[in-house]
Design an enzyme around this catalytic site. Sequence first.
Site, PDB file in Angstrom:
ATOM      1  N   GLU A  53       0.067 -12.380  -1.520  1.00 47.84           N
ATOM      2  CA  GLU A  53      -1.389 -12.425  -1.684  1.00 47.84           C
ATOM      3  C   GLU A  53      -1.791 -13.675  -2.454  1.00 47.84           C
ATOM      4  O   GLU A  53      -1.082 -14.093  -3.381  1.00 47.84           O
ATOM      5  CB  GLU A  53      -1.861 -11.178  -2.449  1.00 47.84           C
ATOM      6  CG  GLU A  53      -1.658  -9.891  -1.681  1.00 47.84           C
ATOM      7  CD  GLU A  53      -2.219  -8.668  -2.405  1.00 47.84           C
ATOM      8  OE1 GLU A  53      -2.867  -8.819  -3.472  1.00 47.84           O
ATOM      9  OE2 GLU A  53      -2.003  -7.545  -1.916  1.00 47.84           O
ATOM     10  N   SER A 104       0.833  -1.207   0.000  1.00 46.62           N
ATOM     11  CA  SER A 104       0.000   0.000   0.000  1.00 46.62           C
ATOM     12  C   SER A 104       0.864   1.252   0.000  1.00 46.62           C
ATOM     13  O   SER A 104       0.382   2.340  -0.306  1.00 46.62           O
ATOM     14  CB  SER A 104      -0.933   0.008   1.215  1.00 46.62           C
ATOM     15  OG  SER A 104      -0.211  -0.240   2.408  1.00 46.62           O
ATOM     16  N   GLU A 160      -8.816  -9.940   4.305  1.00 41.47           N
ATOM     17  CA  GLU A 160      -9.182  -8.551   3.971  1.00 41.47           C
ATOM     18  C   GLU A 160     -10.533  -8.498   3.258  1.00 41.47           C
ATOM     19  O   GLU A 160     -10.788  -9.255   2.310  1.00 41.47           O
ATOM     20  CB  GLU A 160      -8.101  -7.918   3.071  1.00 41.47           C
ATOM     21  CG  GLU A 160      -8.485  -6.492   2.652  1.00 41.47           C
ATOM     22  CD  GLU A 160      -7.351  -5.667   2.062  1.00 41.47           C
ATOM     23  OE1 GLU A 160      -6.212  -6.152   2.022  1.00 41.47           O
ATOM     24  OE2 GLU A 160      -7.641  -4.527   1.630  1.00 41.47           O
ATOM     25  N   LYS A 192       5.095 -11.229   3.042  1.00 39.41           N
ATOM     26  CA  LYS A 192       3.668 -11.494   2.821  1.00 39.41           C
ATOM     27  C   LYS A 192       3.406 -11.637   1.332  1.00 39.41           C
ATOM     28  O   LYS A 192       3.968 -10.874   0.530  1.00 39.41           O
ATOM     29  CB  LYS A 192       2.810 -10.361   3.400  1.00 39.41           C
ATOM     30  CG  LYS A 192       1.320 -10.549   3.138  1.00 39.41           C
ATOM     31  CD  LYS A 192       0.450  -9.641   3.987  1.00 39.41           C
ATOM     32  CE  LYS A 192       0.252  -8.260   3.442  1.00 39.41           C
ATOM     33  NZ  LYS A 192      -0.342  -8.207   2.079  1.00 39.41           N
ATOM     34  N   ASP A 200       5.886  -6.821   2.411  1.00 42.37           N
ATOM     35  CA  ASP A 200       4.951  -7.264   1.370  1.00 42.37           C
ATOM     36  C   ASP A 200       5.720  -7.456   0.070  1.00 42.37           C
ATOM     37  O   ASP A 200       6.454  -6.552  -0.351  1.00 42.37           O
ATOM     38  CB  ASP A 200       3.931  -6.130   1.160  1.00 42.37           C
ATOM     39  CG  ASP A 200       2.514  -6.622   1.089  1.00 42.37           C
ATOM     40  OD1 ASP A 200       2.298  -7.846   1.050  1.00 42.37           O
ATOM     41  OD2 ASP A 200       1.614  -5.760   1.087  1.00 42.37           O
TER      42      ASP A 200
END
Length: 298
Positions: free
Chosen positions: A129, A59, A196, A127, A97
Amino acid sequence: MSMIPSGNTAKVTVPELLQRKSDAANYQKKKITSLTAYDYPTARLADDAGVDVVLVGDSVAMVALGYESTLPLTLEEALHHTRAVRRGVKRALLVADMPFGTYHGDANEALRNAVRFVKEAGAEAVKVEGGERRLEVIARLVEAEIPVMGHVGLTPQSVHAIGGYRVQGKTASASEQLLRDARAVEAAGAFAIVLEGIPRELAAEITRSVRIPTIGIGAGPDCDGQILVLHDMIGMTFQAPPKFARRYANVGEAISQAVREYCADVQNGNFPSDAESYHRARVLKLEEELKVNTDCDW
Ligand code: KIV
């Protein structure tokens, strides 16, 4: 002096987070707190205040670098921010991330990229996704001793595939798929999983179904922990925060107000004052008294 509320200054580790989940099943429920940070000062403030997990989220692309989505973030940019955060974090677990495209192809390439976060930037975990599709990559990183945090539900790197930033898992079949995704992430060896943008009932079910901690964002109160984008919760973004992001401060407004006051003071001659200025005679006298050259000490 430590500002950690619980007074617990012990380093947060992956085994300890796993332990908390199994303790929670017995009696000692202690939620995991997590926030994003992208630079040294915010990382240090979050760490000093006692957050358990600091995530250098991708982000950063939208929040700190002004990109339209998280997709353009490069590996080098993510490493740069992780290094800055590393310098500010002592107690929290530091998770980086992995940017879009750095783990989507060959698992060995994903491993090479993940190793850079650990070796060059000081991350303690990475991390990624995705659920079932990431099984092989997660297992490869875990096999190489790199702890992995999974992330399922609304995964912002899939924005084009899922057609926008929308709550996921609303239908029965989508819920079942997300449950399978979470189980796959656990089976591949991840130590925690971010949930999320999913209904709270589904988050609660996933939390009950896996032995690793779930960390929710827009996933209701029944997860084993919560994460927010720091800039959302301190009012440092330029759009209305998402429904789930509680605002604890308005730092953006404080900065704007400070800048307005500074500009006005400069314009009307109120800044700098005499007290904020150096005086040649006083500086020379001080040098004489101390027998030093104050050039560097001003
Ligand atoms: O990049 C990020 O900030 C994240 C959190 C929202 C979980 O992935």
